[in-house]
Enzyme design. Structure first.
Site, PDB file in Angstrom:
ATOM      1  N   SER A 288      -4.420  11.940  -4.455  1.00 10.46           N
ATOM      2  CA  SER A 288      -4.029  10.577  -4.788  1.00 10.46           C
ATOM      3  C   SER A 288      -3.105  10.596  -5.989  1.00 10.46           C
ATOM      4  O   SER A 288      -3.173  11.490  -6.842  1.00 10.46           O
ATOM      5  CB  SER A 288      -5.281   9.757  -5.108  1.00 10.46           C
ATOM      6  OG  SER A 288      -4.947   8.577  -5.795  1.00 10.46           O
TER       7      SER A 288
ATOM      8  N   CYS B 176       0.814  -1.216   0.000  1.00 13.94           N
ATOM      9  CA  CYS B 176       0.000   0.000   0.000  1.00 13.94           C
ATOM     10  C   CYS B 176       0.850   1.269   0.000  1.00 13.94           C
ATOM     11  O   CYS B 176       2.010   1.255   0.404  1.00 13.94           O
ATOM     12  CB  CYS B 176      -0.915   0.016   1.216  1.00 13.94           C
ATOM     13  SG  CYS B 176      -2.402  -0.967   0.985  1.00 13.94           S
TER      14      CYS B 176
ATOM     15  N   CYS C 218      -2.620  -0.607  -6.661  1.00 12.47           N
ATOM     16  CA  CYS C 218      -3.300   0.076  -7.766  1.00 12.47           C
ATOM     17  C   CYS C 218      -2.410   0.186  -8.994  1.00 12.47           C
ATOM     18  O   CYS C 218      -1.223   0.504  -8.895  1.00 12.47           O
ATOM     19  CB  CYS C 218      -3.758   1.456  -7.324  1.00 12.47           C
ATOM     20  SG  CYS C 218      -4.973   1.422  -5.994  1.00 12.47           S
TER      21      CYS C 218
END
Length: 574
Positions: A477, A129, A201
């Site tokens: 982000s 993460c 991601c």
């Protein structure tokens, strides 16, 4: 293979394994199944942020086992432990995001305390993460024991209507749904296919950006960041990482020998060249603080200014991290940058060799369109730009990769929290040309410096991503795109100009010149300053209160302690 003998007389673990007075300590290790030989080897902490919070972390325990095997084969005794993560994709858009940046400090602190408490001699870290990557590397630099970092791997891209998608497409889908551009059925179909595997991601968001940093700064084995998380080939890199840390221990090579000022510049280069996350401008200064190196937002921005964009990666471009792996991985990017004269090839790495030596056999892949040579960049300046001006005396940051227009001027539309801004965006209570300001979301003011992906993605989903600008003392982000400026300092809660703004004030942004200015008379601002009061922190207990009291400015990484520059005794030397 035969275990290499190590002299423990100067290693930290001697304090818990050697001599008759450590018999009680050794009894604990016998209780865990260790034999005498293993007790007298070097102890190597193998830490992962494995948990069931998100796909980023779910494959890390498997990789940690491989790293342990590498340590054992090379003559060490691995001691596995886990640390926390807060997963931004799930924490996003609500109060949970206040915990995200705070978790970086907790990760670093928890690794430090585990290592100190048990006197481990070296460290291998596996992270997935966003905040766990810099948090682990911060701990390595803080402790300064021989260390190897390894990324847990990217997620595979999802497929929706014949195109690759990531979780950011789902966030933008929410905005499309509110604008009537996507049906409930389509959004549900998208959410079910966007994240098809384990891994972090998939675009050049924060996790993949910091994974590139880990190789560029030399704390990870070259090529280790590339393979997607589900690929078992990652295990061979984990095995090699375990062996590599024992080689570093034998040679006496420590993280601060590797992460020099020049290595930090290499790290900043790869961020800009790949259109990486603006969060790197927060994490690199924080890591530098752990090494006692002065490398703040403006130092990072100076490197960004001279670095061209050469990787066509989402969110501003076309491709995802798996595409980078398919064309040869991060070494392809490093090779292009080195050949283009943008990297210092003499920097030492965890292989015990220099960056140049690590990639001397890499041949640049010319049969692809993911990464371009420096001689033919996507744009002559990098994908991330630093800003400074009357609205941001201590700097700000914006990702410009994929943007066509680099200037913006308009009236301020002010919100004192992300929730208020999101409600207004959802209700379309803003105008084309507005500069949406979200303040009191900085490190202290949030507290926790939240990311604003829900809001920025909603704007894009409504088709307004390039028709408004957004400014905050919080963060964005790595998946954010458009004219979104974060890390504005000083933050509003600390008395920065952002806190003095009123609706309608004209804000001028120029990402070509690197300026962020407020067109309000100085006398008027001073009058506002005299009546301004900082809002009270509603968090008066627990971790968020402690963080708000300890955290410093974003310019220096939003860190909570003074770092190695005031260090008296380094843990590695105890």
């Amino acid at each position: 293979m035969d275990a290499k003998p190590f002299d423990k007389s100067k290693l930290p673990s001697r304090h818990v394994t050697e001599g008759y007075h450590r018999a009680p300590h050794r009894s604990y290790y016998y209780a865990m199944g260790l034999e005498e030989e293993h007790i007298h080897r070097p102890f190597v902490g193998v830490v992962s942020c494995w948990n069931e919070a998100a796909p980023c972390n779910i494959s890390l325990m498997r990789q940690a086992q491989a790293a342990k095997a590498g340590v054992d084969e090379a003559g060490g005794t691995p001691r596995e432990f886990c640390t926390i993560t807060v997963t931004d994709g799930i924490a996003m858009g609500h109060q949970g995001m206040k915990s995200s940046l705070v978790s970086r400090e907790v990760i670093a602190d928890s690794i430090e305390l585990t290592m100190r408490g048990h006197c481990y001699d070296a460290l291998v870290g596996v992270a997935g993460c966003d905040k766990s990557l810099p948090g682990m590397m911060m701990a390595m630099l803080r402790l300064n024991v021989p260390s190897v970092f390894m990324y847990g791997g990217t997620i595979l891209p999802g497929k929706f209507k014949g195109r690759d998608v990531t979780v950011v497409d789902v966030f933008e889908g929410v905005g499309m749904r509110t604008a009537g551009r996507m049906s409930d059925e389509e959004l549900h179909e998208l959410e079910c296919v966007a994240c098809p595997s384990a891994g972090s991601c998939g675009g050049q968001f924060t996790a993949n950006t910091m994974a590139c940093v880990s190789e560029a700064i030399g704390l990870a084995i070259t090529g280790s960041a590339g393979a997607p998380a589900p690929y078992e080939s990652r295990d061979s890199y984990a095995l090699a990482s375990g062996k590599a840390v024992m080689n570093l221990l034998a040679q006496g090579i420590r993280p601060r020998d590797i992460a020099t000022r020049e290595a930090f510049e290499n790290a900043a280069v790869i961020v800009a060249a790949t259109g990486g996350s603006t969060n790197a401008a927060l994490h690199l200064p924080a890591m530098a603080n752990e090494a006692g190196i002065e490398f703040d937002l403006f130092d990072v921005a100076e490197v960004f200014k001279r670095t061209p964009l050469i990787a066509d990666l989402k969110p501003g471009g076309k491709y995802v991290a798996k595409d980078v792996y398919d064309i040869g991985g991060v070494p392809q990017i490093l090779k292009a940058l080195l050949d283009g004269g943008l990297l210092n090839g003499d920097c030492l790495t965890v292989t015990g060799r220099t960056m140049r030596q690590n990639i001397e056999c890499v041949k640049f892949n010319e049969d692809q369109k993911v990464v371009y040579p420096v001689s033919n960049p996507i744009s002559p300046t990098g994908g991330v730009v630093g800003l400074k001006g009357s609205l941001a005396p201590e700097g700000a940051i914006v990702k410009v990769a994929g943007m066509k227009k680099l200037t913006f001027k308009g009236p301020a539309r002010i919100f004192d929290s992300e929730e208020d801004a999101f409600r207004a965006v959802e209700a379309r209570e803003y105008k084309e040309g507005d500069v949406i300001v979200i303040r009191y979301e900085g490190p202290k003011g949030g507290p926790g410096m939240r990311e604003m992906l829900s809001t920025t993605a909603a704007l894009y989903g409504q088709g307004m991503g390039d028709k408004v600008a957004l400014i905050t003392d919080g963060r964005f982000s790595g998946g954010t795109r458009g004219f979104c400026i974060g890390h504005v300092g000083p933050e509003a809660a600390a008395g920065g100009p952002l806190g003095l703004l009123k609706d309608g004030d004209i804000i001028s942004i120029d990402a070509e010149k690197g300026t962020l200015d407020l067109e309000v008379d100085a006398a008027e601002l001073e009058a506002r300053r005299k009546v301004w009061k900082a809002p009270p922190n509603p968090y008066q207990s627990g971790a968020l209160r402690k963080y708000a009291e300890q955290v410093g400015p974003a310019r220096y990484g939003a860190v909570t302690h003074a770092g190695a520059k005031v260090e008296v005794v380094c843990y590695a030397d105890i």
